[in-house]
Design an enzyme around this catalytic site. Structure first.
Site, PDB file in Angstrom:
ATOM      1  N   SER A   8      40.613   1.724  45.008  1.00 57.75           N
ATOM      2  CA  SER A   8      38.770   1.653  44.563  1.00 57.75           C
ATOM      3  C   SER A   8      38.118   1.456  46.587  1.00 57.75           C
ATOM      4  O   SER A   8      38.726   1.364  47.245  1.00 57.75           O
ATOM      5  CB  SER A   8      39.323  -0.217  43.855  1.00 57.75           C
ATOM      6  OG  SER A   8      39.668  -1.248  44.762  1.00 57.75           O
ATOM      7  N   CYS A   9      37.078   1.600  46.034  1.00 57.65           N
ATOM      8  CA  CYS A   9      36.731   0.913  47.067  1.00 57.65           C
ATOM      9  C   CYS A   9      35.301   0.621  47.232  1.00 57.65           C
ATOM     10  O   CYS A   9      34.854   0.177  45.872  1.00 57.65           O
ATOM     11  CB  CYS A   9      35.662   2.492  47.971  1.00 57.65           C
ATOM     12  SG  CYS A   9      34.433   3.300  47.001  1.00 57.65           S
ATOM     13  N   PRO A  10      34.716  -0.416  48.314  1.00 60.67           N
ATOM     14  CA  PRO A  10      33.679  -1.098  48.107  1.00 60.67           C
ATOM     15  C   PRO A  10      32.427  -1.072  47.495  1.00 60.67           C
ATOM     16  O   PRO A  10      31.897  -1.778  46.694  1.00 60.67           O
ATOM     17  CB  PRO A  10      33.368  -1.753  49.258  1.00 60.67           C
ATOM     18  CG  PRO A  10      34.458  -1.500  50.363  1.00 60.67           C
ATOM     19  CD  PRO A  10      35.038  -0.005  49.763  1.00 60.67           C
ATOM     20  N   THR A  16      36.851   6.478  46.114  1.00 61.32           N
ATOM     21  CA  THR A  16      37.489   6.044  44.872  1.00 61.32           C
ATOM     22  C   THR A  16      38.553   7.078  44.756  1.00 61.32           C
ATOM     23  O   THR A  16      38.941   7.070  44.212  1.00 61.32           O
ATOM     24  CB  THR A  16      37.201   4.943  43.925  1.00 61.32           C
ATOM     25  OG1 THR A  16      36.792   3.837  44.565  1.00 61.32           O
ATOM     26  CG2 THR A  16      37.675   4.634  42.792  1.00 61.32           C
TER      27      THR A  16
END
Length: 503
Positions: A8-10, A16
């Site tokens: 997951s990324c921001p 992601t």
């Protein structure tokens, strides 16, 4: 080995899924079975419990807290940032294998209510602030995209329905007209419908930003003061900057109150009544009568400054924003430039040629350059790139055209400074050209797919092409110099060896 992973990324968009693909390929190359769960903006499909149970080890490649982390309790675990998995997937796989072989003590389950932001233990204040900000922005971006594109489409349809002044006329049709007199056959009513719905989505922009910044700081107790503080910021005209202030204020207030030592009998009502009541009252009150007005004055000054931009000052701003878009390909600097542009779209009463629309056009055009430039370079000088890079170049055409800057990350991972230097130069050229040409854009995303929504689209396309060519030219030149230096070094070594042999 059998490994499971969560990425997951921001923003939950590119990194992601790129990390997931990189881990799967690196695992396959190393002879391991890797199954990945992507927790992105499109939601996630949880791993099969049987797959988790059968796994030898777990990889968390995430910049946000992993959802339902307790599922993996007792498994050897590697916890890295998402970019580590994108840039060095083989190394992450090796870490996981080493963790399994070391067979550490079983991990304890994660708390049920984990905060939205993952901040490493001992992280610096700057890192924490960045993570809190990125959490708010990650939840805000879908509202920006949906609302912005709907409003842009409404203006396009309004020009067809009303004529040249359609963008003004559509704003005069209220929701009451649509509720009581909507006509399926009326293009004007459809344009107004898109405008009203898009405006409703845009109306959540600041409250969502503030609410999830506060959530990242204080977990669930921060949601109410954050959202309410953001709504008050909109009411007083404090806008995006007011939302940032409300998010941090509400989050820290809620966190502080939640740590009060209270009698056991009161603990049960703290998260439901006491924390939201007190934190919301204080946050909303301060935003309304103390903090909001100075920030609103600052926002008015910023709007006036942007409205007065022309000539060299506008071009310079385009160059700076373009360079920021090319600086880290979807990272924090890139996102700062993007958010600066998208929040400008929410400014009420903008003229069709407002500076905010020009800034949005410059930012999107610049964000398209790096992938397109890399794709072009792989076609012009194939010998400078590996087979894997040439394959990535084929995908980068589509990613760049769709305004996904992360399409250049596979190239930057292998040759960071040359790729990023060329990306910065090419993107800066494009940003400056778009501002010079005066192209405008009301949609916050889409790339070539929203070309009908771009003012002066031909000039916009020319700016993207020129910047991409510059980016490709710079990276080819830098890689060629490195190759020549390597060949010269090898020639010198061969000559030295031959001389030594004759001696």
């Amino acid at each position: 080995m059998r490994l499971v992973a969560v990425t997951s990324c921001p923003t939950g968009i590119a990194h992601t899924y790129m990390a997931a693909e990189a881990l799967e390929q690196a695992g396959k190359a190393a002879g391991h079975d890797v199954v990945v769960e992507t927790q992105g903006a499109a939601g996630s499909t949880p791993l099969d419990p049987a797959t988790v149970a059968a796994a030898d080890g777990v990889i968390f490649a995430a910049d946000l807290e992993v959802k339902d982390k307790g599922r993996f309790a007792g498994k050897p675990t590697v916890d890295v940032g998402v970019k580590k998995a994108v840039h060095d997937a083989a190394g992450v796989i090796a870490q996981a294998v080493a963790a399994v072989e070391a067979d550490p003590a079983p991990a304890s389950p994660a708390p049920a209510a984990a905060p939205a932001t993952k901040v490493e233990a001992g992280a610096s204040t700057a890192t924490r602030v960045r993570q809190w900000l990125m959490t708010g922005i990650s939840y805000m971006i879908p509202f920006v995209a949906a609302g912005g594109i709907l409003i842009a489409l409404s203006f396009m349809l309004a020009q067809a329905a009303w004529g040249r002044n359609g963008a003004v006329e559509v704003t005069q049709v209220g929701a009451d007209t649509l509720i009581h007199d909507f006509s399926v056959a009326s293009g004007q009513h459809w344009a107004a419908l898109l405008f009203v719905v898009g405006g409703a989505a845009f109306g959540f922009l600041v409250p969502v930003l503030a609410g999830f910044i506060a959530y990242a700081i204080a977990d669930r107790p921060g949601i109410v003061p954050g959202f309410v503080g953001g709504a008050v910021a909109v009411t007083v005209g404090a806008g995006f900057l007011g939302g940032l202030a409300a998010g941090f204020l509400g989050g820290f207030l809620a966190l502080w109150i939640s740590r009060w030592p209270v009698p056991r009998g009161v603990r049960g009502i703290m998260p439901v009544v006491v924390i939201p009541l007190l934190s919301t009252l204080v946050t909303g009150g301060l935003m309304l009568v103390v903090i909001g007005r100075p920030i609103a004055a600052l926002m008015d000054a910023l709007t006036s400054w942007l409205g007065g931009l022309s000539g060299q000052s506008a071009i310079l701003l385009g160059v700076i924003l373009g360079a920021m878009m090319g600086f880290d390909l979807g990272g924090p600097v890139n996102k700062v430039a993007y958010v600066f542009a998208t929040t400008g779209l929410a400014t009420p009463g903008l003229a069709p040629d407002a500076a905010q629309y020009k800034i949005m056009a410059a930012v999107m055009a610049a964000g398209m350059v790096a992938p397109l430039g890399m794709a072009l370079a792989t076609q012009v000088r194939k010998a400078l790139f590996s087979q894997a890079e040439r394959e990535n170049g084929k995908a980068a055409w589509l990613l760049g055209a769709s305004f996904i800057s992360e399409g250049a990350i596979p190239f930057a991972a292998l040759d960071p400074w040359r790729v990023l230097a060329s990306s910065i130069v090419g993107s800066a050229v494009t940003g400056g050209l778009v501002m010079a040409f005066g192209s405008t854009l009301r949609a916050p995303h889409g790339g070539v797919w929203v070309l009908p929504l771009i003012g002066n689209p031909l000039a916009f396309a020319v700016a993207v092409v020129v910047g991409s060519a510059v980016c490709a030219g710079v990276v080819i030149a830098l890689k060629s110099l490195r190759r020549e230096a390597t060949e010269a070094s090898e020639t010198t070594d061969v000559a030295a060896e031959a001389g030594a042999a004759r001696a």
